[in-house]
Enzyme design. Structure first.
Site, PDB file in Angstrom:
ATOM      1  N   THR A  12       4.475 -19.846  -9.745  1.00 30.64           N
ATOM      2  CA  THR A  12       4.437 -18.835 -10.808  1.00 30.64           C
ATOM      3  C   THR A  12       3.051 -18.198 -10.946  1.00 30.64           C
ATOM      4  OG1 THR A  12       3.940 -20.627 -12.329  1.00 30.64           O
ATOM      5  CG2 THR A  12       6.240 -19.944 -12.231  1.00 30.64           C
ATOM      6  N   GLY A  13       2.096 -18.641 -10.140  1.00 30.81           N
ATOM      7  CA  GLY A  13       0.713 -18.164 -10.265  1.00 30.81           C
ATOM      8  C   GLY A  13       0.452 -16.886  -9.488  1.00 30.81           C
ATOM      9  N   SER A  41       6.707 -24.576 -17.041  1.00 28.31           N
ATOM     10  CA  SER A  41       7.584 -23.643 -16.312  1.00 28.31           C
ATOM     11  C   SER A  41       8.846 -24.306 -15.761  1.00 28.31           C
ATOM     12  CB  SER A  41       6.826 -23.008 -15.142  1.00 28.31           C
ATOM     13  OG  SER A  41       5.696 -22.336 -15.603  1.00 28.31           O
ATOM     14  N   ARG A 100     -11.750 -28.720   1.396  1.00 29.41           N
ATOM     15  CA  ARG A 100     -12.290 -27.779   2.398  1.00 29.41           C
ATOM     16  C   ARG A 100     -13.437 -28.364   3.208  1.00 29.41           C
ATOM     17  NH1 ARG A 100     -12.526 -22.713  -1.641  1.00 29.41           N
ATOM     18  NH2 ARG A 100     -10.290 -22.265  -1.718  1.00 29.41           N
ATOM     19  N   CYS A 129     -11.383 -17.127  -0.980  1.00 27.61           N
ATOM     20  CA  CYS A 129     -10.899 -15.765  -0.675  1.00 27.61           C
ATOM     21  C   CYS A 129     -11.991 -14.802  -0.188  1.00 27.61           C
ATOM     22  CB  CYS A 129     -10.180 -15.178  -1.885  1.00 27.61           C
ATOM     23  SG  CYS A 129     -10.949 -15.580  -3.438  1.00 27.61           S
ATOM     24  N   SER A 159      -8.424 -11.084 -10.213  1.00 35.53           N
ATOM     25  CA  SER A 159      -7.280 -11.920  -9.803  1.00 35.53           C
ATOM     26  C   SER A 159      -7.745 -13.127  -9.003  1.00 35.53           C
ATOM     27  CB  SER A 159      -6.252 -11.113  -9.007  1.00 35.53           C
ATOM     28  OG  SER A 159      -6.853 -10.567  -7.852  1.00 35.53           O
ATOM     29  N   GLY A 160      -8.973 -13.083  -8.496  1.00 33.44           N
ATOM     30  CA  GLY A 160      -9.545 -14.249  -7.830  1.00 33.44           C
ATOM     31  C   GLY A 160      -9.671 -15.432  -8.784  1.00 33.44           C
ATOM     32  N   LYS A 213     -19.863 -22.219  -1.676  1.00 30.51           N
ATOM     33  CA  LYS A 213     -18.603 -22.334  -0.912  1.00 30.51           C
ATOM     34  C   LYS A 213     -18.657 -21.376   0.264  1.00 30.51           C
ATOM     35  CE  LYS A 213     -15.556 -23.445  -4.770  1.00 30.51           C
ATOM     36  NZ  LYS A 213     -14.616 -22.864  -5.733  1.00 30.51           N
ATOM     37  N   HIS A 242     -11.185  -7.970  -3.083  1.00 30.27           N
ATOM     38  CA  HIS A 242     -12.601  -8.360  -3.052  1.00 30.27           C
ATOM     39  C   HIS A 242     -13.313  -7.483  -2.022  1.00 30.27           C
ATOM     40  CE1 HIS A 242     -11.454 -11.622  -5.504  1.00 30.27           C
ATOM     41  NE2 HIS A 242     -11.748 -12.658  -4.733  1.00 30.27           N
TER      42      HIS A 242
HETATM   43  N1  LIG Z   1      -6.525 -16.055  -6.782  1.00 34.01           N
HETATM   44  C1  LIG Z   1      -7.096 -16.012  -5.587  1.00 34.01           C
HETATM   45  O1  LIG Z   1      -7.526 -14.946  -5.094  1.00 34.01           O
HETATM   46  C2  LIG Z   1      -7.236 -17.276  -4.785  1.00 34.01           C
HETATM   47  C3  LIG Z   1      -7.682 -17.188  -3.469  1.00 34.01           C
HETATM   48  C4  LIG Z   1      -7.851 -18.351  -2.705  1.00 34.01           C
HETATM   49  C5  LIG Z   1      -7.549 -19.567  -3.290  1.00 34.01           C
HETATM   50  N2  LIG Z   1      -7.124 -19.639  -4.567  1.00 34.01           N
HETATM   51  C6  LIG Z   1      -6.788 -20.969  -5.116  1.00 34.01           C
HETATM   52  O2  LIG Z   1      -5.380 -20.988  -5.329  1.00 34.01           O
HETATM   53  C7  LIG Z   1      -5.066 -21.838  -6.428  1.00 34.01           C
HETATM   54  C8  LIG Z   1      -4.189 -21.064  -7.410  1.00 34.01           C
HETATM   55  O3  LIG Z   1      -4.878 -19.918  -7.839  1.00 34.01           O
HETATM   56  P1  LIG Z   1      -4.169 -18.753  -8.670  1.00 34.01           P
HETATM   57  O4  LIG Z   1      -5.178 -17.657  -8.678  1.00 34.01           O
HETATM   58  O5  LIG Z   1      -2.794 -18.469  -8.176  1.00 34.01           O
HETATM   59  O6  LIG Z   1      -4.088 -19.427 -10.134  1.00 34.01           O
HETATM   60  P2  LIG Z   1      -3.074 -19.101 -11.343  1.00 34.01           P
HETATM   61  O7  LIG Z   1      -2.648 -17.695 -11.324  1.00 34.01           O
HETATM   62  O8  LIG Z   1      -3.754 -19.618 -12.562  1.00 34.01           O
HETATM   63  O9  LIG Z   1      -1.789 -20.012 -11.023  1.00 34.01           O
HETATM   64  C9  LIG Z   1      -1.823 -21.420 -11.093  1.00 34.01           C
HETATM   65  C10 LIG Z   1      -0.459 -21.972 -10.706  1.00 34.01           C
HETATM   66  O10 LIG Z   1      -0.533 -23.395 -10.682  1.00 34.01           O
HETATM   67  C11 LIG Z   1       0.508 -23.920 -11.491  1.00 34.01           C
HETATM   68  N3  LIG Z   1       0.103 -25.211 -12.055  1.00 34.01           N
HETATM   69  C12 LIG Z   1      -0.851 -25.433 -12.981  1.00 34.01           C
HETATM   70  N4  LIG Z   1      -0.908 -26.773 -13.268  1.00 34.01           N
HETATM   71  C13 LIG Z   1       0.030 -27.362 -12.502  1.00 34.01           C
HETATM   72  C14 LIG Z   1       0.468 -28.714 -12.360  1.00 34.01           C
HETATM   73  N5  LIG Z   1      -0.083 -29.712 -13.043  1.00 34.01           N
HETATM   74  N6  LIG Z   1       1.466 -28.975 -11.478  1.00 34.01           N
HETATM   75  C15 LIG Z   1       2.032 -27.969 -10.755  1.00 34.01           C
HETATM   76  N7  LIG Z   1       1.663 -26.661 -10.858  1.00 34.01           N
HETATM   77  C16 LIG Z   1       0.673 -26.377 -11.725  1.00 34.01           C
HETATM   78  C17 LIG Z   1       0.740 -22.862 -12.544  1.00 34.01           C
HETATM   79  O11 LIG Z   1       2.016 -23.031 -13.141  1.00 34.01           O
HETATM   80  P3  LIG Z   1       2.351 -22.450 -14.611  1.00 34.01           P
HETATM   81  O12 LIG Z   1       2.665 -21.000 -14.441  1.00 34.01           O
HETATM   82  O13 LIG Z   1       3.547 -23.255 -15.004  1.00 34.01           O
HETATM   83  O14 LIG Z   1       1.142 -22.711 -15.471  1.00 34.01           O
HETATM   84  C18 LIG Z   1       0.661 -21.606 -11.665  1.00 34.01           C
HETATM   85  O15 LIG Z   1       1.861 -21.456 -10.941  1.00 34.01           O
HETATM   86  C19 LIG Z   1      -6.410 -22.327  -6.978  1.00 34.01           C
HETATM   87  O16 LIG Z   1      -6.680 -23.596  -6.415  1.00 34.01           O
HETATM   88  C20 LIG Z   1      -7.389 -21.281  -6.466  1.00 34.01           C
HETATM   89  O17 LIG Z   1      -8.700 -21.813  -6.322  1.00 34.01           O
HETATM   90  C21 LIG Z   1      -6.939 -18.521  -5.320  1.00 34.01           C
END
Ligand SMILES: NC(=O)c1ccc[n+]([C@@H]2O[C@H](COP(=O)([O-])OP(=O)(O)OC[C@H]3O[C@@H](n4cnc5c(N)ncnc54)[C@H](OP(=O)(O)O)[C@@H]3O)[C@@H](O)[C@H]2O)c1
Length: 343
Positions: A12-13, A41, A100, A129, A159-160, A213, A242
């Site tokens: 859902t994220g 969720s 990582r 990212c 969004s990062g 990082k 980005h």
């Molecule tokens: N955004 C980027 O550009 C990017 C790029 C590279 C890596 N990342 C990495 O990707 C990961 C997610 O990032 P995001 O930007 O997508 O974050 P986000 O939008 O905040 O989404 C987080 C997701 O994790 C779920 N979640 C939270 N706690 C959980 C739990 N205890 N068990 C299972 N699911 C859980 C959330 O579910 P709910 O909706 O139910 O809260 C949501 O689906 C992070 O580790 C981040 O560092 C992100």
């Protein structure tokens, strides 16, 4: 052809949603798809193609049933789930920073170091990212001459920092126009109509975690532990995409046309470099694109052997979800998935 069972944790994220849409776009050999998120969720419906998927809890049964478990939630979730998934015979492809820099975990950008996948022990990490597009450019230009030093400044979209940060930017923008109170919870300052030279916490060295990082991950992916590299990471009020200004010093002169053709022929890179017509990469023309967009290529006027360039990249696609899917595709192609199942 074999077809594979996938579980997406964090479906859902911000990254998880894009992951599902890319999976639909690509011809991934999918058998079954299961989705997980946080407690709040559970039971939610997520539409995937013509089907409704129900968000379910992360159980041992789900991990055993999955060939690939994509984890895109948080480092805490990854630290808990990735080792379990690997132990139960599935492959965890992890989006967080948790593993990582672990020497036993390959950190992979398929265009750069897919050979490292062969060393996997059930967990594979994807880079930060901002690291991913940087390594793609350095990998290609590094074939022309040895790179002595890299200076990179980033301009990273909200969004990062996850889906919540996009909502925060929207509400701050509205508050600015309405002259109402600004709520700030995700960034240390208002991000609307601002730029913030801080992403993540500061380390003792004065660099932030995000900057270190980029430094450490780049060295690992390129297998260049001695690479001289310095980064400044800045958050900007852009929703997706980005950008990076990259200054590269080589050990010899590089002709501009050679650099152009190396980048133009690189998988995953599109050159967009027509300054006379004001054409160059920006978040608005890299959003929803798979490729890293590169432009503003020029000789560094301050160095005999330096090049300067600019890139923009969709952080949710190549910066995260697409890279993860390409890792799975590469593992299937290299027949590395069987190794894990037969353990
Ligand atoms: N955004 C980027 O550009 C990017 C790029 C590279 C890596 N990342 C990495 O990707 C990961 C997610 O990032 P995001 O930007 O997508 O974050 P986000 O939008 O905040 O989404 C987080 C997701 O994790 C779920 N979640 C939270 N706690 C959980 C739990 N205890 N068990 C299972 N699911 C859980 C959330 O579910 P709910 O909706 O139910 O809260 C949501 O689906 C992070 O580790 C981040 O560092 C992100």
């Amino acid at each position: 052809m074999d077809r594979f069972n996938l579980a997406v944790i964090g479906a859902t994220g911000a990254v998880g949603k894009i992951f599902l849409s890319i999976l639909e776009e690509r011809n991934f050999p999918l058998n079954k798809l299961r989705v997980c998120a946080s407690q709040k969720s559970l039971g939610k419906k997520i539409t995937f193609g013509k089907k409704d998927l129900i968000v379910e809890p992360i159980t041992d049964e789900l991990l055993i049933d999955s060939d690939f478990v994509f984890i895109s939630a948080s480092s805490e979730v990854s630290l808990d789930i990735a080792p379990k998934a690997a132990k139960l015979g599935s492959i965890a492809i992890d989006d967080s920073s948790a593993f990582r820099m672990d020497e036993t975990v390959p950190l992979v950008v398929p265009e750069v170091n897919s050979q490292d996948l062969a060393e996997h022990k059930g967990i594979i990490s994807i880079p930060n990212c901002s690291t991913t597009p940087l390594t793609m450019v350095l990998h290609e230009l590094g074939k022309l001459a040895k790179i002595n030093r890299v200076i990179v400044d980033t301009f990273q979209s909200v969004s990062g920092a996850g889906a919540g940060a996009v909502v925060e930017l929207d509400s701050q923008n509205h508050a600015m126009y309405d002259n109402s109170e600004i709520q700030t919870s995700i960034h240390p300052h208002r991000i609307a109509f601002n730029v913030i030279p801080q992403i993540d916490k500061f380390t003792k060295s004065g660099y932030t975690n995000e900057e270190m990082k980029m430094v450490n991950e780049t060295k690992k992916i390129l297998h260049q532990p001695d690479l001289k590299i310095s980064a400044t990471c800045v958050r900007v009020p852009v929703k997706i995409g980005h950008s990076e200004a990259i200054h590269i010093e080589f050990d010899q002169n590089i002709e501009l046309d050679k650099a152009y053709s190396a980048l133009a022929n690189s998988p995953g890179i599109t050159l967009l470099d027509d300054p006379k017509n004001n054409h160059y990469p920006m978040p608005i023309n890299s959003e929803y694109k798979d490729d890293v967009m590169v432009g503003r290529l020029r000789k560094d006027v301050s160095l005999p052997n330096g090049l300067v360039l600019w890139l923009s990249c969709d952080n949710l696609r190549k910066g995260a979800a697409l890279n993860a899917i390409q890792i799975a595709e590469s593992m299937i192609e290299k027949r590395l998935i069987q190794k894990q199942r037969n353990k």
